[in-house]
Design a protein around this motif. Structure first.
Motif, PDB file in Angstrom:
ATOM      1  N   UNK A 150      32.773  64.176  24.055  1.00  0.00           N
ATOM      2  CA  UNK A 150      32.243  64.971  22.940  1.00  0.00           C
ATOM      3  C   UNK A 150      31.587  64.081  21.884  1.00  0.00           C
ATOM      4  N   UNK A 151      30.810  63.111  22.341  1.00  0.00           N
ATOM      5  CA  UNK A 151      30.198  62.153  21.419  1.00  0.00           C
ATOM      6  C   UNK A 151      28.691  62.076  21.654  1.00  0.00           C
ATOM      7  N   UNK A 152      27.969  63.157  21.427  1.00  0.00           N
ATOM      8  CA  UNK A 152      26.534  63.195  21.764  1.00  0.00           C
ATOM      9  C   UNK A 152      25.661  62.267  20.933  1.00  0.00           C
ATOM     10  N   UNK A 153      26.091  61.950  19.709  1.00  0.00           N
ATOM     11  CA  UNK A 153      25.269  61.113  18.836  1.00  0.00           C
ATOM     12  C   UNK A 153      25.763  59.669  18.753  1.00  0.00           C
ATOM     13  N   UNK A 154      26.848  59.369  19.429  1.00  0.00           N
ATOM     14  CA  UNK A 154      27.453  58.048  19.301  1.00  0.00           C
ATOM     15  C   UNK A 154      26.672  57.015  20.103  1.00  0.00           C
ATOM     16  N   UNK A 155      26.401  55.886  19.470  1.00  0.00           N
ATOM     17  CA  UNK A 155      25.727  54.769  20.118  1.00  0.00           C
ATOM     18  C   UNK A 155      26.685  53.608  20.408  1.00  0.00           C
ATOM     19  N   UNK A 156      27.723  53.484  19.570  1.00  0.00           N
ATOM     20  CA  UNK A 156      28.609  52.320  19.717  1.00  0.00           C
ATOM     21  C   UNK A 156      29.996  52.659  19.196  1.00  0.00           C
ATOM     22  N   UNK A 157      31.011  52.253  19.979  1.00  0.00           N
ATOM     23  CA  UNK A 157      32.413  52.373  19.568  1.00  0.00           C
ATOM     24  C   UNK A 157      33.038  50.988  19.572  1.00  0.00           C
ATOM     25  N   UNK A 158      33.533  50.561  18.417  1.00  0.00           N
ATOM     26  CA  UNK A 158      34.295  49.311  18.329  1.00  0.00           C
ATOM     27  C   UNK A 158      35.774  49.643  18.481  1.00  0.00           C
ATOM     28  N   UNK A 159      36.378  49.181  19.571  1.00  0.00           N
ATOM     29  CA  UNK A 159      37.792  49.410  19.784  1.00  0.00           C
ATOM     30  C   UNK A 159      38.648  48.465  18.963  1.00  0.00           C
ATOM     31  N   UNK A 160      39.884  48.875  18.717  1.00  0.00           N
ATOM     32  CA  UNK A 160      40.829  48.037  17.980  1.00  0.00           C
ATOM     33  C   UNK A 160      41.839  47.384  18.912  1.00  0.00           C
ATOM     34  N   UNK A 161      41.681  47.593  20.213  1.00  0.00           N
ATOM     35  CA  UNK A 161      42.578  47.011  21.209  1.00  0.00           C
ATOM     36  C   UNK A 161      41.815  46.037  22.092  1.00  0.00           C
ATOM     37  N   UNK A 162      42.541  45.035  22.625  1.00  0.00           N
ATOM     38  CA  UNK A 162      41.943  44.124  23.603  1.00  0.00           C
ATOM     39  C   UNK A 162      41.910  44.771  24.979  1.00  0.00           C
ATOM     40  N   UNK A 163      42.997  45.460  25.346  1.00  0.00           N
ATOM     41  CA  UNK A 163      43.092  46.099  26.653  1.00  0.00           C
ATOM     42  C   UNK A 163      42.597  47.530  26.606  1.00  0.00           C
ATOM     43  N   UNK A 164      41.800  47.898  27.609  1.00  0.00           N
ATOM     44  CA  UNK A 164      41.243  49.252  27.650  1.00  0.00           C
ATOM     45  C   UNK A 164      41.804  50.054  28.819  1.00  0.00           C
ATOM     46  N   UNK A 165      42.932  49.628  29.393  1.00  0.00           N
ATOM     47  CA  UNK A 165      43.437  50.261  30.608  1.00  0.00           C
ATOM     48  C   UNK A 165      43.820  51.724  30.407  1.00  0.00           C
ATOM     49  N   UNK A 166      44.262  52.107  29.208  1.00  0.00           N
ATOM     50  CA  UNK A 166      44.599  53.518  28.962  1.00  0.00           C
ATOM     51  C   UNK A 166      43.348  54.388  28.875  1.00  0.00           C
ATOM     52  N   UNK A 167      42.271  53.813  28.373  1.00  0.00           N
ATOM     53  CA  UNK A 167      41.034  54.559  28.188  1.00  0.00           C
ATOM     54  C   UNK A 167      40.219  54.664  29.473  1.00  0.00           C
ATOM     55  N   UNK A 168      40.217  53.628  30.274  1.00  0.00           N
ATOM     56  CA  UNK A 168      39.310  53.535  31.422  1.00  0.00           C
ATOM     57  C   UNK A 168      39.386  54.712  32.389  1.00  0.00           C
ATOM     58  N   UNK A 169      40.593  55.217  32.750  1.00  0.00           N
ATOM     59  CA  UNK A 169      40.615  56.344  33.700  1.00  0.00           C
ATOM     60  C   UNK A 169      39.838  57.567  33.226  1.00  0.00           C
ATOM     61  N   UNK A 170      39.615  57.665  31.917  1.00  0.00           N
ATOM     62  CA  UNK A 170      38.900  58.807  31.359  1.00  0.00           C
ATOM     63  C   UNK A 170      37.391  58.560  31.279  1.00  0.00           C
ATOM     64  N   UNK A 171      36.966  57.372  31.733  1.00  0.00           N
ATOM     65  CA  UNK A 171      35.543  57.021  31.706  1.00  0.00           C
ATOM     66  C   UNK A 171      34.948  56.874  33.095  1.00  0.00           C
ATOM     67  N   UNK A 172      35.793  56.654  34.096  1.00  0.00           N
ATOM     68  CA  UNK A 172      35.305  56.416  35.450  1.00  0.00           C
ATOM     69  C   UNK A 172      34.461  57.592  35.952  1.00  0.00           C
ATOM     70  N   UNK A 173      33.342  57.260  36.561  1.00  0.00           N
ATOM     71  CA  UNK A 173      32.492  58.273  37.183  1.00  0.00           C
ATOM     72  C   UNK A 173      31.675  59.096  36.214  1.00  0.00           C
ATOM     73  N   UNK A 174      31.684  58.711  34.943  1.00  0.00           N
ATOM     74  CA  UNK A 174      30.943  59.477  33.947  1.00  0.00           C
ATOM     75  C   UNK A 174      29.731  58.699  33.450  1.00  0.00           C
ATOM     76  N   UNK A 175      28.737  59.427  33.003  1.00  0.00           N
ATOM     77  CA  UNK A 175      27.557  58.812  32.402  1.00  0.00           C
ATOM     78  C   UNK A 175      27.851  58.567  30.924  1.00  0.00           C
ATOM     79  N   UNK A 176      28.426  57.410  30.651  1.00  0.00           N
ATOM     80  CA  UNK A 176      28.825  57.079  29.285  1.00  0.00           C
ATOM     81  C   UNK A 176      27.591  56.635  28.509  1.00  0.00           C
TER      82      UNK A 176
END
Length: 339
Positions: free
Chosen positions: A72-98
């Motif tokens: 739900x981020x149609x206007x977003x160009x960049x997200x700066x994460x506050x974590x080093x590891x992205x393993x919790x987030x990655x399963x929700x990004x796989x196979x998508x046109x990010x």
């Protein structure tokens, strides 16, 4: 992936950054390093959360809080994460046109924090600090065994699994104390790292395990790293009485195999900051193993490198300057690689 930012947009960009984070006073620190920046604190789980995020072009976010909103981020160009590891987030990004870039939080401050953890744990183990604390409680002046006959860091050979930004920081710190450093990476870089004595790829993992007094895991959780030390892999350590330090991710070895490696004495000890399941369940055998040997297992609650708001702000400021200029950002997350 829509990653290019046009010069027209940059020249007219808003200075307002959405902040979706549980880190206290993060917005304050962002404004301290970028006084012209306007921040908007976005609270997760509210009716207007999606609306606010959907209008944000730049976001600073904790990866776990971001999960419900990645689509739900149609206007977003960049997200700066506050974590080093992205393993919790990655399963929700796989196979998508990010359609936005994601950058991880990493850097010298994070590396130094984890270096301090490693040094303190090695020194405490080698000098039997746990027993010294117990002796003090009973007013006992005892200087036998490791308390007086301990190894110095300069006597140790240390293997570092994962020589990225954090791994390099730890390697440099240990080399400063005179340790012999072995490193493991996916690929051998062309340039020689003068603070690493021996560098190997994953295919030579056994050689590293056979030669090191300490094995330090700093690898992120990826398909390549999951279970890398599971099974009987750690049997290669048995002739060195190796101490295993895990500050990467618990997925590198399942708990049953780790317990077995300790019981079989393939490892003489384990210093653990990360686990398969966090918080570590009270039923875990790892909690009771110290009763067998006071320094067999040391447990800390995932605090080897704690995210500080001032450090996130400093990295964001550097990346923000690059972003405005249309330059390559630091620590871009490669969704396929997992880091």
């Amino acid at each position: 992936m829509r990653w290019n930012v046009t010069r027209h947009w940059i020249s007219n960009m808003s200075n307002c950054v959405g902040v979706l984070s549980n880190i206290p006073r993060l917005s304050y620190h962002l404004r301290m390093v970028l006084p012209n920046l306007t921040t908007s604190d976005i609270l997760p789980g509210r009716n207007d959360t999606i609306i606010e995020l959907s209008n944000a072009e730049v976001i600073v976010a904790d990866f776990d809080l971001l999960i419900p909103y990645v689509d739900h981020l149609p206007k977003t160009n960049w997200i700066q994460g506050t974590w080093a590891g992205a393993d919790k987030l990655l399963p929700h990004l796989y196979g998508k046109d990010v359609n936005y870039r994601i950058t991880r939080f990493s850097g010298i401050n994070f590396g130094m924090a984890m270096s301090e953890y490693v040094i303190s744990q090695i020194v405490n183990y080698e000098r039997d600090q746990k027993r010294q604390y117990e002796n003090q409680k009973s007013a006992a002046w005892i200087d036998d065994h490791k308390i007086s006959k301990h190894r110095l860091i300069m006597d140790l050979t240390v293997g570092i699994l994962g020589v990225g930004t954090i791994g390099k920081s730890i390697a440099k710190t240990l080399k400063g104390f005179g340790a012999t450093i072995w490193g493991m990476n996916r690929m051998i870089p062309k340039e020689k790292l003068d603070f690493i004595d021996e560098l190997r790829t994953t295919n030579s993992l056994n050689e590293i395990l056979e030669n090191c007094d300490y094995i330090i895991n700093i690898l992120p959780s990826t398909e390549e790293s999951k279970g890398l030390l599971s099974g009987n892999v750690l049997e290669a350590c048995k002739n060195k009485d190796t101490i295993f330090i895990n500050i990467g991710r618990g997925s590198i070895i399942n708990e049953k195999d780790l317990v077995n490696a300790l019981e079989q004495k393939w490892l003489s000890a384990a210093i653990l900051d990360v686990f398969e399941n966090e918080p570590l369940p009270k039923s875990s055998k790892l909690w009771s193993m110290p009763q067998v040997n006071s320094d067999m297992v040391t447990i800390s609650p995932h605090v080897s490198g704690v995210t500080r708001p001032q450090d996130v702000a400093k990295l964001f400021a550097e990346n923000y300057a690059r972003y405005v200029k249309g330059e390559e950002l630091l620590n871009i997350l490669d969704i396929n690689r997992g880091y």
